[in-house]
Design a protein around this motif. Structure first.
Motif, PDB file in Angstrom:
ATOM      1  N   HIS A 259      22.561  28.798  26.569  1.00  0.00           N
ATOM      2  CA  HIS A 259      23.286  27.792  27.352  1.00  0.00           C
ATOM      3  C   HIS A 259      24.786  28.036  27.353  1.00  0.00           C
ATOM      4  O   HIS A 259      25.474  27.726  28.328  1.00  0.00           O
ATOM      5  N   GLU A 260      25.306  28.617  26.285  1.00  0.00           N
ATOM      6  CA  GLU A 260      26.738  28.919  26.266  1.00  0.00           C
ATOM      7  C   GLU A 260      27.075  30.007  27.280  1.00  0.00           C
ATOM      8  O   GLU A 260      28.059  29.909  28.010  1.00  0.00           O
ATOM      9  N   THR A 261      26.261  31.056  27.340  1.00  0.00           N
ATOM     10  CA  THR A 261      26.555  32.134  28.294  1.00  0.00           C
ATOM     11  C   THR A 261      26.406  31.634  29.728  1.00  0.00           C
ATOM     12  O   THR A 261      27.177  32.027  30.607  1.00  0.00           O
ATOM     13  N   ARG A 262      25.447  30.761  29.954  1.00  0.00           N
ATOM     14  CA  ARG A 262      25.259  30.228  31.302  1.00  0.00           C
ATOM     15  C   ARG A 262      26.376  29.247  31.671  1.00  0.00           C
ATOM     16  O   ARG A 262      26.811  29.213  32.811  1.00  0.00           O
ATOM     17  N   ALA A 263      26.815  28.478  30.690  1.00  0.00           N
ATOM     18  CA  ALA A 263      27.875  27.511  30.982  1.00  0.00           C
ATOM     19  C   ALA A 263      29.174  28.230  31.355  1.00  0.00           C
ATOM     20  O   ALA A 263      29.917  27.776  32.223  1.00  0.00           O
ATOM     21  N   VAL A 264      29.450  29.344  30.683  1.00  0.00           N
ATOM     22  CA  VAL A 264      30.677  30.089  30.956  1.00  0.00           C
ATOM     23  C   VAL A 264      30.498  31.015  32.151  1.00  0.00           C
ATOM     24  O   VAL A 264      31.471  31.382  32.813  1.00  0.00           O
ATOM     25  N   GLY A 265      29.259  31.376  32.433  1.00  0.00           N
ATOM     26  CA  GLY A 265      28.986  32.183  33.630  1.00  0.00           C
ATOM     27  C   GLY A 265      29.218  33.673  33.432  1.00  0.00           C
ATOM     28  O   GLY A 265      29.651  34.367  34.352  1.00  0.00           O
ATOM     29  N   ILE A 266      28.910  34.185  32.232  1.00  0.00           N
ATOM     30  CA  ILE A 266      29.094  35.612  31.972  1.00  0.00           C
ATOM     31  C   ILE A 266      27.744  36.322  32.147  1.00  0.00           C
ATOM     32  O   ILE A 266      26.730  35.854  31.620  1.00  0.00           O
ATOM     33  N   PRO A 267      27.709  37.445  32.857  1.00  0.00           N
ATOM     34  CA  PRO A 267      26.451  38.206  32.952  1.00  0.00           C
ATOM     35  C   PRO A 267      25.913  38.515  31.563  1.00  0.00           C
ATOM     36  O   PRO A 267      26.661  38.952  30.684  1.00  0.00           O
ATOM     37  N   THR A 268      24.628  38.275  31.372  1.00  0.00           N
ATOM     38  CA  THR A 268      24.052  38.417  30.038  1.00  0.00           C
ATOM     39  C   THR A 268      22.704  39.110  30.107  1.00  0.00           C
ATOM     40  O   THR A 268      21.905  38.842  31.006  1.00  0.00           O
TER      41      THR A 268
END
Lengths: 354, 111
Positions: A259-268
């Motif tokens: 959820h942190e990577t999605r909230a910030v919007g970084i390709p993961t």
């Protein structure tokens, strides 16, 4: 209940997610001038100190009896107006069970998605349905758990920071000692130390092997800090605040990382791990995942060329604020009961947030 | 003396075979896998345009072609041992549970 004066958050599970959700919620409550206390493992006390949140931890490696006594003594001494219990960690039924019976007000269960068998286990189901005032799902629950006979509600994902609180790319890179130019891959290390070592070793091979150059930042609070040309191994809290330094993140599929990577919007790129009670494969089912070293290398190379992994686009992870608002709102209503907006009394959940 | 050729579609990885001769154009030490007609190395063959003229074998599989490390990507290179068991262990589906139920500190149930 005339106002909410103090809240305790029970986060005595082994993973980071319990404590991170606790810190996220207590941080918001503290800004509302509510006293807070986090019950979390000793090794995560540094995080609470960074947030300025009171924390108490049981002795290291306690026996079940010691743990039960510690929980009971702590809650008796602190007497919180509201106890929040995170996910109901495995093996903790014994220590909480006695304490719940002593609580002045029934606690709320803050639950990410769990495998249904956990909450449908008769002994656990009995406690959930009779000792908890409500469940707040911070992730879409399995259908079978909607039948639990306890009021249920849902909130947005709970992250330790809102996206607007996270550093920009330039600021994040400066803080990490990285150049503004060049590609950066941040890895959120999690799980057993042996697995993290294997992953770091693999990523160093990928770094040496693919043609696209990148700096590797491996975030871990179990591996020894280390810095050399092109590699940083470090402990970082809150990691979310620095994710914009990355062109690409590699993470497992745990609640916080996802959820942190999605909230910030970084390709993961997600490497879901298998857990007894957490279905990481479900969580990352619509995202980029890999299952072998070569595919990982290809995915990293492609992502850094910006022709494969795409960012999901940032989405609101405002669950901590929502939950804090709900707690305060509930405390000002006269009479107990599931009349707080966002909750229903018949166990029917509002539509999922995603 | 080790082969000094580096090749691979995605991975420019070093060859770890022993060298058997030198490239007649660039004098690089090369192994028998990396020698091309004219006793030149793969890199010199590419510079000379030899790659453009190369065609995939038609009808029937030419095993030597598919094992050519210059041409190939990882998936077909049977002799490609870049990744070992420790690398594959990262993706091991075994549950990453560090301890018993009595040891809640080791309960890495994840998030």
């Amino acid at each position: 209940m005339a106002g909410l004066k103090n809240v305790a958050y029970y986060a005595l599970g082994g993973g980071h997610g319990h404590t991170l959700r606790g810190l996220a919620i207590l941080r918001r409550l503290q800004t509302r001038r509510i006293g807070v206390l986090l019950l979390a493992p000793r090794r995560l006390q540094a995080w609470a100190k960074i947030e300025g949140i009171r924390i108490t931890s049981p002795p290291d490696r306690p026996s079940p009896e010691t743990l039960m006594r510690w929980v009971s003594d702590t809650l008796s001494r602190e007497a919180p107006d509201r106890l929040l219990v995170d996910v109901f960690p495995r093996g903790i039924l014994a220590d909480l069970h006695h304490s719940l019976a002593l609580a002045a007000t029934p606690p709320w269960l803050i639950a990410r998605r769990v495998k249904p068998a956990f909450y449908l286990e008769p002994a656990i189901r009995e406690v959930v349905e009779h000792r908890y005032e409500r469940i707040v799902w911070c992730e879409e629950p399995p259908d079978s758990l909607r039948d639990l006979r306890v009021p249920q509600g849902i909130c947005a994902p709970i992250c330790v920071r809102n996206s607007e609180e996270c550093n920009s790319r330039t600021v994040a890179r400066q803080a990490l000692g990285l150049p503004d130019a060049g590609s950066v891959v941040i890895v959120l290390g999690t799980g057993a130390v042996e697995r993290q070592r294997d992953l770091l070793r693999l990523l160093l091979k990928v770094q040496a092997g693919i043609r696209t150059r990148f700096s590797l930042v491996f975030v871990s609070d179990t591996l020894l800090p280390h810095r050399e040309n092109g590699l940083s191994v470090l402990s970082l809290y809150p990691a979310m605040a620095s994710l914009r330094a990355a062109d690409l993140v590699v993470a497992a599929g745990g609640y916080a990382a996802f959820h942190e990577t999605r909230a910030v919007g970084i390709p993961t790129i997600y490497l879901p791990q298998r857990r007894p009670y957490d279905d990481q494969r479900w969580r990352v089912r619509q995202c980029s995942t890999v299952s072998n070293p070569r595919d990982l290398a290809i995915a990293i190379a492609a992502a850094l060329r910006r022709d494969r992994v795409s960012s999901a686009g940032a989405y609101p992870a405002s669950g901590a604020d929502e939950l804090a608002d709900q707690l305060v709102a509930h405390s000002t209503t006269t009479g107990a009961g599931p009349s707080t907006p966002g909750f229903s009394s018949d166990g029917v959940l509002p539509s999922s947030f995603r | 003396m080790r082969c000094r050729e580096r090749s691979g579609f995605l991975f420019a990885h070093a060859c770890d075979r022993g060298a058997t001769q030198k490239c007649t154009q660039c004098q690089k030490d090369i192994c028998k896998e990396h020698v091309r007609p004219g006793t030149i190395c793969v890199s010199c063959e590419k510079r000379s345009g030899g790659i453009a003229g190369a065609k995939r074998p038609r009808g029937g599989r030419d095993e030597s072609y598919y094992h050519d490390p210059y041409w190939y990507a990882y998936g077909y290179y049977d002799d490609y041992h870049y990744y070992d068991d420790a690398d594959h262990r990262v993706f091991d589906p075994q549950e990453d549970v560090a301890a018993s139920a009595d040891d809640f500190e080791g309960d890495f149930e994840g998030s």
